[in-house]
Design an enzyme around this catalytic site. Structure first.
Site, mmCIF file in Angstrom:
data_model
loop_
_atom_site.group_PDB
_atom_site.id
_atom_site.type_symbol
_atom_site.label_atom_id
_atom_site.label_comp_id
_atom_site.label_asym_id
_atom_site.label_seq_id
_atom_site.Cartn_x
_atom_site.Cartn_y
_atom_site.Cartn_z
ATOM 1 C CB SER A 147 -0.864 -0.011 1.270
ATOM 2 O OG SER A 147 -1.351 1.283 1.562
ATOM 3 C CE1 TYR A 160 -3.712 0.450 4.102
ATOM 4 C CE2 TYR A 160 -4.956 -1.538 4.555
ATOM 5 C CZ TYR A 160 -4.381 -0.658 3.666
ATOM 6 O OH TYR A 160 -4.463 -0.917 2.310
HETATM 7 P P1 NAP Z 1 -11.843 -5.290 -0.404
HETATM 8 O O1 NAP Z 1 -12.641 -4.755 -1.538
HETATM 9 O O2 NAP Z 1 -12.264 -4.994 1.002
HETATM 10 O O3 NAP Z 1 -11.669 -6.891 -0.583
HETATM 11 C C1 NAP Z 1 -10.988 -7.590 0.405
HETATM 12 C C2 NAP Z 1 -11.067 -9.065 0.071
HETATM 13 O O4 NAP Z 1 -10.355 -9.793 1.080
HETATM 14 C C3 NAP Z 1 -12.471 -9.604 0.053
HETATM 15 O O5 NAP Z 1 -12.579 -10.625 -0.931
HETATM 16 C C4 NAP Z 1 -12.620 -10.243 1.432
HETATM 17 O O6 NAP Z 1 -13.601 -11.243 1.362
HETATM 18 C C5 NAP Z 1 -11.217 -10.798 1.636
HETATM 19 N N1 NAP Z 1 -10.811 -11.002 3.040
HETATM 20 C C6 NAP Z 1 -10.763 -10.088 4.035
HETATM 21 N N2 NAP Z 1 -10.316 -10.665 5.166
HETATM 22 C C7 NAP Z 1 -10.071 -11.972 4.878
HETATM 23 C C8 NAP Z 1 -9.597 -13.083 5.627
HETATM 24 N N3 NAP Z 1 -9.292 -12.978 6.932
HETATM 25 N N4 NAP Z 1 -9.469 -14.278 5.004
HETATM 26 C C9 NAP Z 1 -9.790 -14.398 3.691
HETATM 27 N N5 NAP Z 1 -10.243 -13.390 2.917
HETATM 28 C C10 NAP Z 1 -10.378 -12.193 3.523
HETATM 29 O O7 NAP Z 1 -10.338 -4.739 -0.521
HETATM 30 P P2 NAP Z 1 -9.535 -4.177 -1.787
HETATM 31 O O8 NAP Z 1 -9.704 -2.701 -1.861
HETATM 32 O O9 NAP Z 1 -9.831 -5.022 -2.978
HETATM 33 O O10 NAP Z 1 -8.052 -4.442 -1.282
HETATM 34 C C11 NAP Z 1 -7.410 -5.666 -1.535
HETATM 35 C C12 NAP Z 1 -5.999 -5.525 -0.985
HETATM 36 O O11 NAP Z 1 -5.389 -4.356 -1.545
HETATM 37 C C13 NAP Z 1 -5.953 -5.323 0.529
HETATM 38 O O12 NAP Z 1 -4.813 -5.960 1.046
HETATM 39 C C14 NAP Z 1 -5.805 -3.812 0.681
HETATM 40 O O13 NAP Z 1 -5.170 -3.459 1.895
HETATM 41 C C15 NAP Z 1 -4.929 -3.503 -0.494
HETATM 42 N N6 NAP Z 1 -4.978 -2.124 -0.972
HETATM 43 C C16 NAP Z 1 -6.165 -1.563 -1.326
HETATM 44 C C17 NAP Z 1 -6.150 -0.256 -1.838
HETATM 45 C C18 NAP Z 1 -7.402 0.455 -2.265
HETATM 46 O O14 NAP Z 1 -7.330 1.694 -2.454
HETATM 47 N N7 NAP Z 1 -8.534 -0.217 -2.427
HETATM 48 C C19 NAP Z 1 -4.958 0.426 -1.986
HETATM 49 C C20 NAP Z 1 -3.774 -0.179 -1.560
HETATM 50 C C21 NAP Z 1 -3.803 -1.474 -1.070
HETATM 51 P P3 NAP Z 1 -14.406 -11.733 2.681
HETATM 52 O O15 NAP Z 1 -14.775 -10.488 3.443
HETATM 53 O O16 NAP Z 1 -15.579 -12.502 2.170
HETATM 54 O O17 NAP Z 1 -13.452 -12.576 3.441
HETATM 55 C C1 GCO Z 2 -7.133 5.041 3.446
HETATM 56 C C2 GCO Z 2 -7.197 4.126 2.264
HETATM 57 C C3 GCO Z 2 -5.806 3.694 1.863
HETATM 58 C C4 GCO Z 2 -5.893 2.782 0.675
HETATM 59 C C5 GCO Z 2 -4.547 2.320 0.252
HETATM 60 C C6 GCO Z 2 -3.679 3.423 -0.246
HETATM 61 O O1 GCO Z 2 -8.028 4.975 4.308
HETATM 62 O O2 GCO Z 2 -6.186 5.845 3.469
HETATM 63 O O3 GCO Z 2 -8.012 3.000 2.539
HETATM 64 O O4 GCO Z 2 -5.197 3.056 2.932
HETATM 65 O O5 GCO Z 2 -6.662 1.662 0.979
HETATM 66 O O6 GCO Z 2 -3.934 1.542 1.197
HETATM 67 O O7 GCO Z 2 -2.545 2.838 -0.846
#
Ligand code: NAP
Ligand code: GCO
Length: 266
Positions: A147, A160
């Site tokens: 992230s 986080y």
């Molecule tokens: P999301 O939409 O909340 O999806 C998260 C996924 O993880 C869901 O499929 C959820 O399904 C699953 N999950 C959560 N806890 C779990 C557990 N204990 N065991 C198995 N599955 C689990 O999140 P996202 O935005 O796609 O993010 C995916 C990854 O990218 C995360 O690691 C997040 O920190 C990272 N990220 C996101 C962003 C952003 O801006 N969106 C940016 C940087 C990094 P269930 O709830 O059904 O388990």
């Molecule tokens: C927040 C956001 C971010 C993104 C991502 C950025 O609350 O600032 O959720 O943490 O998820 O991780 O890279």
């Protein structure tokens, strides 16, 4: 070798944790499009069924598993099932993750621990479960979804940021410890991506205007937009393919330039 063959995942088995929706769904789809046999997991039966239907709609034969990545027994059982059904896992994407946006002094220790458990301890558990097979077969790819908070902090995301900072270093350590086994472990650092996880930051205000944070991100991002999960498909294929066999311990930021930019003068 054909020019694009080095980016092919033909014959590979890939597991993407948390692939029921969001970024994980996009990466799982990308890997199937690149020729891999694909598996994903999540915790909710409802999410699993909805995801399987969505994969089917787009012609992807994804295998779904109910598994909480923080539970080592469930992880070991899932890895065994995938080995029997699809073959040894060649590519692991530690994508499953949560965030809690609570001021640190108001966050309970349990809440802090829950975020770290899923976002940092689980990638350790998952990687520990697949590395022995990767060593035996002489190659493997592990991709940790880090992230911007692997590099920066901000208010309310202490757990986080601590977890994602740790995940950056776990990535470098797996590289260091298993690079000689031809295992490449890299990270992808998405910027702000429009998924359910960030939906609260993009909610329209009562007067129909943008959420202040939404406007902030657009101003801070040179691309002047939020990312979408599809923006991660190419980088994820690159890090899972032969094209990155000499890339190890790196975090590839896919952020529209936000980490490089000081921001507009007010
Ligand atoms: P999301 O939409 O909340 O999806 C998260 C996924 O993880 C869901 O499929 C959820 O399904 C699953 N999950 C959560 N806890 C779990 C557990 N204990 N065991 C198995 N599955 C689990 O999140 P996202 O935005 O796609 O993010 C995916 C990854 O990218 C995360 O690691 C997040 O920190 C990272 N990220 C996101 C962003 C952003 O801006 N969106 C940016 C940087 C990094 P269930 O709830 O059904 O388990
Ligand atoms: C927040 C956001 C971010 C993104 C991502 C950025 O609350 O600032 O959720 O943490 O998820 O991780 O890279």
């Amino acid at each position: 070798m054909e020019k694009m063959e080095r980016f092919s995942l033909e014959g590979k088995t890939a597991l993407v944790t948390g692939g029921a929706y969001g970024i994980g769904f996009a990466i799982t789809s990308a890997y199937a499009e690149a020729g891999a046999r694909v598996a994903f997991n999540c915790r909710s039966q409802e999410h699993l069924e909805q995801a399987l239907a969505r994969y089917h709609e787009i012609g992807i034969d994804a295998r779904g598993y109910l598994c909480d990545v923080t539970d080592e027994a469930q992880v070991k059982s899932m890895v065994e099932e995938i080995r029997n059904e699809l073959g040894i896992i060649d590519i692991l994407v530690n994508n499953a993750g949560i965030i809690k946006r609570i001021p640190m002094t108001e966050m309970s220790v349990e809440e802090f621990r829950q975020v770290v458990d899923i976002d940092l301890n689980a990638p350790f558990i998952m990687s520990k479960a697949v590395i022995p097979d990767m060593i035996k077969q002489g190659h493997g790819k592990i991709i940790n979804i880090c992230s911007m908070m692997s590099e920066l902090g901000r208010e309310t995301v202490s757990a986080y940021a601590a977890a994602k900072g740790g995940l950056k270093m776990l990535t470098k350590n797996i590289c260091s410890e298993y690079g000689h086994c031809n295992i490449q472990c890299n990270g992808i650092g998405p910027g702000y991506i429009a998924t359910p996880q960030t939906a609260p930051l993009r909610e329209r205000q009562k007067d129909g205007s943008r959420h202040p944070f939404d406007q902030f991100i657009i101003t801070k991002t040179p691309a002047e937009r939020w990312g979408v999960p599809e923006d991660l498909k190419g980088p994820a294929i690159f890090l899972a393919s032969q094209a990155s066999d000499f890339v190890n311990g790196q975090i590839l930021y896919v952020d529209g330039g936000i980490l490089a930019y000081i921001g507009k003068q007010p």
